[in-house]
Design a protein around this motif. Structure first.
Motif, PDB file in Angstrom:
ATOM      1  N   TYR B  27       0.861  -1.192   0.000  1.00 44.39           N
ATOM      2  CA  TYR B  27       0.000   0.000   0.000  1.00 44.39           C
ATOM      3  C   TYR B  27       0.883   1.223   0.000  1.00 44.39           C
ATOM      4  O   TYR B  27       1.888   1.262   0.674  1.00 44.39           O
ATOM      5  N   GLY B  28       0.506   2.224  -0.764  1.00 43.05           N
ATOM      6  CA  GLY B  28       1.379   3.367  -0.935  1.00 43.05           C
ATOM      7  C   GLY B  28       1.397   4.358   0.205  1.00 43.05           C
ATOM      8  O   GLY B  28       2.294   5.176   0.308  1.00 43.05           O
ATOM      9  N   ALA B  29       0.411   4.303   1.049  1.00 44.93           N
ATOM     10  CA  ALA B  29       0.314   5.275   2.138  1.00 44.93           C
ATOM     11  C   ALA B  29       0.041   4.520   3.428  1.00 44.93           C
ATOM     12  O   ALA B  29       0.106   3.298   3.467  1.00 44.93           O
ATOM     13  N   THR B  30      -0.229   5.259   4.482  1.00 40.69           N
ATOM     14  CA  THR B  30      -0.598   4.597   5.735  1.00 40.69           C
ATOM     15  C   THR B  30      -1.907   3.862   5.523  1.00 40.69           C
ATOM     16  O   THR B  30      -2.910   4.464   5.142  1.00 40.69           O
ATOM     17  N   PRO B  31      -1.892   2.571   5.732  1.00 37.11           N
ATOM     18  CA  PRO B  31      -3.083   1.795   5.384  1.00 37.11           C
ATOM     19  C   PRO B  31      -4.141   1.795   6.478  1.00 37.11           C
ATOM     20  O   PRO B  31      -3.829   1.961   7.650  1.00 37.11           O
ATOM     21  N   TYR B  32      -5.355   1.640   6.057  1.00 34.11           N
ATOM     22  CA  TYR B  32      -6.422   1.229   6.943  1.00 34.11           C
ATOM     23  C   TYR B  32      -6.578  -0.274   6.714  1.00 34.11           C
ATOM     24  O   TYR B  32      -6.700  -0.713   5.580  1.00 34.11           O
ATOM     25  N   LEU B  33      -6.570  -1.057   7.762  1.00 37.63           N
ATOM     26  CA  LEU B  33      -6.555  -2.514   7.638  1.00 37.63           C
ATOM     27  C   LEU B  33      -7.737  -3.125   8.360  1.00 37.63           C
ATOM     28  O   LEU B  33      -8.127  -2.647   9.438  1.00 37.63           O
ATOM     29  N   PHE B  34      -8.275  -4.171   7.786  1.00 40.16           N
ATOM     30  CA  PHE B  34      -9.490  -4.796   8.296  1.00 40.16           C
ATOM     31  C   PHE B  34      -9.345  -6.309   8.259  1.00 40.16           C
ATOM     32  O   PHE B  34      -8.693  -6.874   7.392  1.00 40.16           O
ATOM     33  N   LEU B  48     -12.282  -6.682  13.241  1.00 40.03           N
ATOM     34  CA  LEU B  48     -11.518  -5.576  13.811  1.00 40.03           C
ATOM     35  C   LEU B  48     -10.944  -4.743  12.688  1.00 40.03           C
ATOM     36  O   LEU B  48     -10.944  -5.155  11.531  1.00 40.03           O
ATOM     37  N   LYS B  49     -10.457  -3.546  13.072  1.00 37.88           N
ATOM     38  CA  LYS B  49      -9.857  -2.649  12.089  1.00 37.88           C
ATOM     39  C   LYS B  49      -8.764  -1.827  12.746  1.00 37.88           C
ATOM     40  O   LYS B  49      -8.785  -1.580  13.946  1.00 37.88           O
ATOM     41  N   TYR B  50      -7.810  -1.426  11.924  1.00 30.46           N
ATOM     42  CA  TYR B  50      -6.716  -0.589  12.387  1.00 30.46           C
ATOM     43  C   TYR B  50      -6.660   0.672  11.528  1.00 30.46           C
ATOM     44  O   TYR B  50      -6.657   0.598  10.296  1.00 30.46           O
ATOM     45  N   PHE B  51      -6.561   1.828  12.212  1.00 28.61           N
ATOM     46  CA  PHE B  51      -6.376   3.079  11.495  1.00 28.61           C
ATOM     47  C   PHE B  51      -5.128   3.808  11.945  1.00 28.61           C
ATOM     48  O   PHE B  51      -4.393   4.365  11.150  1.00 28.61           O
ATOM     49  N   SER B  52      -4.928   3.860  13.229  1.00 26.97           N
ATOM     50  CA  SER B  52      -3.765   4.574  13.743  1.00 26.97           C
ATOM     51  C   SER B  52      -3.637   4.232  15.218  1.00 26.97           C
ATOM     52  O   SER B  52      -4.482   3.539  15.789  1.00 26.97           O
ATOM     53  N   GLY B  53      -2.570   4.712  15.837  1.00 27.56           N
ATOM     54  CA  GLY B  53      -2.418   4.531  17.266  1.00 27.56           C
ATOM     55  C   GLY B  53      -1.837   3.178  17.613  1.00 27.56           C
ATOM     56  O   GLY B  53      -0.959   2.664  16.911  1.00 27.56           O
ATOM     57  N   ASP B  54      -2.339   2.601  18.673  1.00 26.32           N
ATOM     58  CA  ASP B  54      -1.830   1.325  19.180  1.00 26.32           C
ATOM     59  C   ASP B  54      -1.840   0.277  18.077  1.00 26.32           C
ATOM     60  O   ASP B  54      -2.861   0.041  17.435  1.00 26.32           O
ATOM     61  N   THR B  55      -0.698  -0.357  17.869  1.00 26.63           N
ATOM     62  CA  THR B  55      -0.596  -1.311  16.760  1.00 26.63           C
ATOM     63  C   THR B  55      -1.231  -2.655  17.082  1.00 26.63           C
ATOM     64  O   THR B  55      -1.375  -3.490  16.199  1.00 26.63           O
ATOM     65  N   LEU B  56      -1.585  -2.888  18.315  1.00 25.35           N
ATOM     66  CA  LEU B  56      -2.299  -4.104  18.698  1.00 25.35           C
ATOM     67  C   LEU B  56      -3.770  -3.743  18.848  1.00 25.35           C
ATOM     68  O   LEU B  56      -4.138  -2.946  19.710  1.00 25.35           O
ATOM     69  N   VAL B  57      -4.581  -4.355  18.025  1.00 24.57           N
ATOM     70  CA  VAL B  57      -5.995  -4.006  17.957  1.00 24.57           C
ATOM     71  C   VAL B  57      -6.836  -5.161  18.479  1.00 24.57           C
ATOM     72  O   VAL B  57      -6.618  -6.312  18.086  1.00 24.57           O
ATOM     73  N   GLN B  58      -7.775  -4.850  19.321  1.00 26.88           N
ATOM     74  CA  GLN B  58      -8.688  -5.876  19.841  1.00 26.88           C
ATOM     75  C   GLN B  58      -9.981  -5.850  19.037  1.00 26.88           C
ATOM     76  O   GLN B  58     -10.458  -4.781  18.636  1.00 26.88           O
ATOM     77  N   GLY B  59     -10.527  -7.027  18.805  1.00 26.85           N
ATOM     78  CA  GLY B  59     -11.770  -7.110  18.057  1.00 26.85           C
ATOM     79  C   GLY B  59     -12.814  -7.919  18.796  1.00 26.85           C
ATOM     80  O   GLY B  59     -12.680  -8.207  19.979  1.00 26.85           O
ATOM     81  N   ILE B  60     -13.817  -8.311  18.030  1.00 29.11           N
ATOM     82  CA  ILE B  60     -14.893  -9.108  18.620  1.00 29.11           C
ATOM     83  C   ILE B  60     -14.487 -10.574  18.685  1.00 29.11           C
ATOM     84  O   ILE B  60     -13.508 -10.986  18.033  1.00 29.11           O
TER      85      ILE B  60
END
Lengths: 115, 114
Positions: B27-34, B48-60
């Motif tokens: 991805y060419g830029a900072t990714p949004y990941l799902f 779950l999804k990641y946009f920014s901040g803490d690199t460890l993401v909690q989901g359902i």
């Protein structure tokens, strides 16, 4: 919890026939999408729709495809003259707002088989 | 060009064992990941999804994922798998514009042994 619904769940058609796949996005969502997944392949983006017009479309979305929001609730995908290679699972999705990080909510899909 | 790779087409784990599903992106830029999950007959449900901040993401459902920019990865993990976790799991990246297109990986099918 509100959800995206799609009808029919399965559709079988003959090559060359027109099909219309129907979706009811979540109420008050602003962006609508169609994706498809050919068996064994990736989920692929087809088209996005916002403010009653196409926002973006992929190379797959040629003149045989069209989308419409005929009323305040339905969102349809029409394939004018189906080909064998159109056989796939078609997913509808909707997104509540304009911010790119907003979640896309997907429907259960319509499995289309073209004979 | 943007792309997502899920190297494992099919994984089988025993119930109660830990799970890690791999996802690599380009991805060419900072990714949004799902991460999405699809159970038979169901739609794609966001885990779950990641946009920014803490690199460890909690989901359902007890899932978590870790964003590692240096490895261009966003692997999904669960410490103890339940039989009901058997499903297909999709990693996705985007959107890179307001239109909101997501780019998906090929999916990983998870089977759970009793």
């Amino acid at each position: 919890e509100p959800e995206v619904t799609q009808t029919p769940s399965h559709q079988v058609t003959q090559m060359g026939q027109e099909v219309i796949l129907r979706c009811v996005p979540i109420s008050n969502h602003l962006y609508f999408y169609w994706y498809r997944q050919i068996l064994g392949q990736k989920v692929e983006f087809l088209v996005s729709f916002y403010n009653n017009e196409i926002s973006e479309k992929s190379e797959i979305f040629d003149d045989q495809f069209s989308v419409e929001r005929p009323d305040g609730s339905n969102f349809t995908l029409k394939i004018r003259s189906t080909k064998l290679e159109d056989s796939a699972m078609y997913f509808c999705a909707s997104r509540p707002g304009l911010a790119p990080q907003e979640t896309q909510y997907f429907g259960p899909g319509t499995r289309l088989l073209v004979l | 060009a943007q792309s997502v790779t899920q190297p494992d087409i099919h994984i089988t784990v025993s119930e109660g064992a830990s799970l890690e599903l791999r996802c690599n992106y380009s991805y060419g830029a900072t990714p949004y990941l799902f991460w999405y999950v699809q159970s038979p007959g169901q739609g794609l449900q966001l885990l779950l999804k990641y946009f920014s901040g803490d690199t460890l993401v909690q989901g359902i459902k007890g899932f978590e994922a870790e964003f590692k920019r240096s490895q261009s990865s966003f692997n999904l993990r669960k410490p103890s798998v339940h039989w009901s976790d058997a499903a297909e799991y999709f990693c996705a990246v985007g959107p890179y514009n307001q239109g909101g297109k997501l780019i998906f990986g090929q999916g990983t099918e998870l089977s759970v042994k009793p």
